[in-house]
Design a protein around this motif. Structure first.
Motif, PDB file in Angstrom:
ATOM      1  N   PHE A 218       0.822  -1.216   0.000  1.00 21.64           N
ATOM      2  CA  PHE A 218       0.000   0.000   0.000  1.00 21.64           C
ATOM      3  C   PHE A 218       0.847   1.254   0.000  1.00 21.64           C
ATOM      4  O   PHE A 218       1.744   1.408   0.849  1.00 21.64           O
ATOM      5  CB  PHE A 218      -0.879   0.038   1.263  1.00 21.64           C
ATOM      6  CG  PHE A 218      -2.095  -0.826   1.184  1.00 21.64           C
ATOM      7  CD1 PHE A 218      -2.079  -2.111   1.714  1.00 21.64           C
ATOM      8  CD2 PHE A 218      -3.250  -0.372   0.572  1.00 21.64           C
ATOM      9  CE1 PHE A 218      -3.199  -2.927   1.635  1.00 21.64           C
ATOM     10  CE2 PHE A 218      -4.373  -1.184   0.497  1.00 21.64           C
ATOM     11  CZ  PHE A 218      -4.350  -2.458   1.029  1.00 21.64           C
ATOM     12  N   ASP A 219       0.531   2.164  -0.879  1.00 23.64           N
ATOM     13  CA  ASP A 219       0.975   3.548  -0.760  1.00 23.64           C
ATOM     14  C   ASP A 219       0.186   4.131   0.424  1.00 23.64           C
ATOM     15  O   ASP A 219      -0.839   3.577   0.830  1.00 23.64           O
ATOM     16  CB  ASP A 219       0.620   4.268  -2.066  1.00 23.64           C
ATOM     17  CG  ASP A 219       0.817   5.746  -1.953  1.00 23.64           C
ATOM     18  OD1 ASP A 219       1.900   6.167  -1.504  1.00 23.64           O
ATOM     19  OD2 ASP A 219      -0.128   6.500  -2.254  1.00 23.64           O
ATOM     20  N   CYS A 220       0.637   5.254   0.977  1.00 28.47           N
ATOM     21  CA  CYS A 220      -0.049   5.818   2.150  1.00 28.47           C
ATOM     22  C   CYS A 220      -0.823   7.103   1.845  1.00 28.47           C
ATOM     23  O   CYS A 220      -2.059   7.099   1.902  1.00 28.47           O
ATOM     24  CB  CYS A 220       0.971   6.071   3.267  1.00 28.47           C
ATOM     25  SG  CYS A 220       1.723   4.543   3.874  1.00 28.47           S
ATOM     26  N   ASP A 221      -0.070   8.181   1.485  1.00 30.93           N
ATOM     27  CA  ASP A 221      -0.766   9.452   1.194  1.00 30.93           C
ATOM     28  C   ASP A 221      -1.725   9.254   0.014  1.00 30.93           C
ATOM     29  O   ASP A 221      -1.291   8.874  -1.067  1.00 30.93           O
ATOM     30  CB  ASP A 221       0.258  10.532   0.809  1.00 30.93           C
ATOM     31  CG  ASP A 221       0.859  11.215   2.025  1.00 30.93           C
ATOM     32  OD1 ASP A 221       2.057  11.538   1.997  1.00 30.93           O
ATOM     33  OD2 ASP A 221       0.122  11.412   3.015  1.00 30.93           O
ATOM     34  N   GLY A 222      -3.003   9.488   0.268  1.00 22.10           N
ATOM     35  CA  GLY A 222      -3.989   9.382  -0.809  1.00 22.10           C
ATOM     36  C   GLY A 222      -4.645   8.015  -0.904  1.00 22.10           C
ATOM     37  O   GLY A 222      -5.559   7.807  -1.703  1.00 22.10           O
ATOM     38  N   VAL A 223      -4.170   7.063  -0.059  1.00 25.03           N
ATOM     39  CA  VAL A 223      -4.765   5.714  -0.074  1.00 25.03           C
ATOM     40  C   VAL A 223      -5.262   5.366   1.328  1.00 25.03           C
ATOM     41  O   VAL A 223      -6.404   5.033   1.552  1.00 25.03           O
ATOM     42  CB  VAL A 223      -3.742   4.654  -0.526  1.00 25.03           C
ATOM     43  CG1 VAL A 223      -4.349   3.245  -0.470  1.00 25.03           C
ATOM     44  CG2 VAL A 223      -3.259   4.952  -1.941  1.00 25.03           C
TER      45      VAL A 223
ATOM     46  N   GLY B 256      -2.157   2.152  -5.095  1.00 21.94           N
ATOM     47  CA  GLY B 256      -1.693   3.531  -4.987  1.00 21.94           C
ATOM     48  C   GLY B 256      -2.669   4.534  -5.567  1.00 21.94           C
ATOM     49  O   GLY B 256      -3.654   4.165  -6.204  1.00 21.94           O
ATOM     50  N   ASP B 257      -2.359   5.829  -5.324  1.00 24.31           N
ATOM     51  CA  ASP B 257      -3.243   6.901  -5.829  1.00 24.31           C
ATOM     52  C   ASP B 257      -2.565   7.745  -6.894  1.00 24.31           C
ATOM     53  O   ASP B 257      -3.181   8.667  -7.433  1.00 24.31           O
ATOM     54  CB  ASP B 257      -3.660   7.829  -4.665  1.00 24.31           C
ATOM     55  CG  ASP B 257      -2.464   8.670  -4.191  1.00 24.31           C
ATOM     56  OD1 ASP B 257      -2.552   9.906  -4.250  1.00 24.31           O
ATOM     57  OD2 ASP B 257      -1.447   8.077  -3.803  1.00 24.31           O
ATOM     58  N   ASN B 258      -1.297   7.447  -7.208  1.00 27.61           N
ATOM     59  CA  ASN B 258      -0.543   8.315  -8.116  1.00 27.61           C
ATOM     60  C   ASN B 258      -0.008   7.501  -9.299  1.00 27.61           C
ATOM     61  O   ASN B 258       0.783   6.573  -9.125  1.00 27.61           O
ATOM     62  CB  ASN B 258       0.629   8.952  -7.336  1.00 27.61           C
ATOM     63  CG  ASN B 258       1.348  10.003  -8.156  1.00 27.61           C
ATOM     64  OD1 ASN B 258       1.560   9.825  -9.359  1.00 27.61           O
ATOM     65  ND2 ASN B 258       1.718  11.099  -7.522  1.00 27.61           N
TER      66      ASN B 258
ATOM     67  N   THR C  24       3.946   7.675  -9.757  1.00 23.77           N
ATOM     68  CA  THR C  24       4.832   7.040  -8.764  1.00 23.77           C
ATOM     69  C   THR C  24       4.373   5.607  -8.517  1.00 23.77           C
ATOM     70  O   THR C  24       5.068   4.660  -8.874  1.00 23.77           O
ATOM     71  CB  THR C  24       4.826   7.827  -7.432  1.00 23.77           C
ATOM     72  OG1 THR C  24       3.469   7.971  -6.998  1.00 23.77           O
ATOM     73  CG2 THR C  24       5.439   9.212  -7.605  1.00 23.77           C
ATOM     74  N   ASP C  25       3.182   5.427  -8.021  1.00 17.12           N
ATOM     75  CA  ASP C  25       2.737   4.091  -7.595  1.00 17.12           C
ATOM     76  C   ASP C  25       2.526   3.115  -8.751  1.00 17.12           C
ATOM     77  O   ASP C  25       2.978   1.970  -8.706  1.00 17.12           O
ATOM     78  CB  ASP C  25       1.418   4.226  -6.816  1.00 17.12           C
ATOM     79  CG  ASP C  25       1.552   5.190  -5.640  1.00 17.12           C
ATOM     80  OD1 ASP C  25       0.656   6.027  -5.476  1.00 17.12           O
ATOM     81  OD2 ASP C  25       2.582   5.131  -4.938  1.00 17.12           O
ATOM     82  N   ILE C  26       1.824   3.554  -9.790  1.00 17.36           N
ATOM     83  CA  ILE C  26       1.471   2.614 -10.867  1.00 17.36           C
ATOM     84  C   ILE C  26       2.698   2.274 -11.699  1.00 17.36           C
ATOM     85  O   ILE C  26       2.960   1.112 -12.033  1.00 17.36           O
ATOM     86  CB  ILE C  26       0.317   3.177 -11.733  1.00 17.36           C
ATOM     87  CG1 ILE C  26      -0.881   3.563 -10.850  1.00 17.36           C
ATOM     88  CG2 ILE C  26      -0.058   2.184 -12.829  1.00 17.36           C
ATOM     89  CD1 ILE C  26      -1.361   2.510  -9.877  1.00 17.36           C
TER      90      ILE C  26
HETATM   91 MG    MG Z   1       0.077   8.513  -2.545  1.00 18.32          MG
END
Ligand code: MG
Ligand code: DEZ
Length: 335
Positions: free
Chosen positions: A25-30, A263-265, A268-270
């Protein structure tokens, strides 16, 4: 490029649940937005753990060390142990220590806050700048005199490490500029020497950071003044870049075929998941809107509105595959 599957039914969620053993898991935004937990995130993490899933948190946010992040998880009611948490601050400290073999008698000039400082301390790397009171004063207008004093520049510095810094100021930028542009600054950083080579490292290059339901300038944007003025390209540690991926793989020994990155970005995440040969789930509670996939031409494997949707996998109507009277395989709502 096939467009990602937007998941929306209990069966969709059940299929996702059965398909992956490790959920990164990503954190900020998730999981949270700034200091506010995202609705249902805690239940979703508990739900996954209840189904025997491995949960790992991988955040680009360098504002906090892992112990500080653990306190945030506890405060927000999200179940997590410290060793399940990886931040770009820790990954940057590990990168300096283990990959760059940063000499013990050299120092890192920190453009950041306590999180980065604490992680450098954890791996035994000397540091200066950061939250040091001397480096957190505004300069008198048009007055550079304090910057040219004998002790203003520490010749032991052999790296500038930039991360999320809410106390960014012109004096720190000037010192970092001096280190990164001195004679031989692009050469090797040697033990027993001073001056010369100076690494230029970013914890991450996110352009924006979500907090309080809005977007704000992120670490990547804060490093722009140094990138532009020094004309140097920094090493970037955080998602989607290789150092963070190598740290995840060396720390957690994951099976990519049974792992999914949430993720939400997109940037970065994807991309991080794609480079790591993992499937990805984009959630729409952070920086990315669904239509961005098309405009950015970055395609997650799946899209979900909110990570909390996953809990419907258990409670939703289970569908029973059945052979219809005409011999076709049908799906019938549960009885
Ligand atoms: Mg994020
Ligand atoms: O500016 C930053 O540092 C990042 O936007 C931010 O903190 C991202 O954190 P993540 O979404 O990777 O948890």
């Amino acid at each position: 490029m096939a467009s990602p599957r937007k998941l929306s039914t209990p069966q969709d969620y059940a299929d996702l649940l059965s398909r992956y053993d490790t959920w990164l898991f990503d954190c900020d935004g998730v999981i949270w937005s700034g200091d506010e937990v995202i609705d249902g995130a805690s239940k979703a993490v508990d739900f996954l753990r209840g189904h025997g899933k491995r949960v790992i948190f991988v955040t680009n946010n360098a504002a906090r060390s892992r112990p500080m992040l653990k306190k945030k998880f506890d405060r927000l009611g999200i179940a997590a142990t410290e060793d399940e948490i990886l931040s770009s601050a820790y990954a940057a400290a590990v990168y300096l220590k283990n990959v760059l073999k940063f000499p013990a008698d050299r120092k890192v000039f920190v453009m950041g806050m306590e999180g980065i400082e604490a992680e450098l301390d954890t791996v035994g790397i000397q540091r200066c700048g950061g939250t040091h009171p001397e480096d957190n004063k505004f300069l008198p207008a048009n007055d550079y005199s304090s910057l040219v004093e004998e002790d203003a520049i520490d010749p032991a510095v052999g790296a500038v490490l930039c991360g999320f810094d809410m106390h960014l100021n012109y004096a720190k930028l000037c010192k970092a500029y001096r280190y990164l542009t001195r004679e031989g600054a692009q050469g090797p950083v040697l033990a027993g020497k001073t001056g010369g080579g100076c690494h230029f490292i970013l914890t991450n290059d996110d352009k924006v950071v979500p907090a309080m339901g809005q977007l704000w300038p992120g670490s990547g944007s804060l490093a722009t003044p140094l990138i532009d003025s020094t004309k140097r390209e920094p090493i970037v540690v955080g998602k989607p870049h290789a150092p963070m991926l190598e740290t995840v793989k060396s720390l957690y020994n994951i099976d990519e075929s049974r792992s999914i990155f949430v993720g939400d970005n997109l940037h970065t995440d994807i991309l991080f998941a794609q480079d790591g040969k993992m499937d990805s789930l984009l959630v729409l509670t952070g920086v990315t809107k669904e239509e961005d996939c098309e405009t950015e031409a970055i395609w997650p494997s799946f899209i979900m509105d909110n990570i909390s949707n996953i809990v419907a996998a258990e409670t939703g109507p289970s569908r029973i595959g059945a052979v219809g009277v005409d011999g076709t395989i049908g799906i019938h709502a549960s009885l």
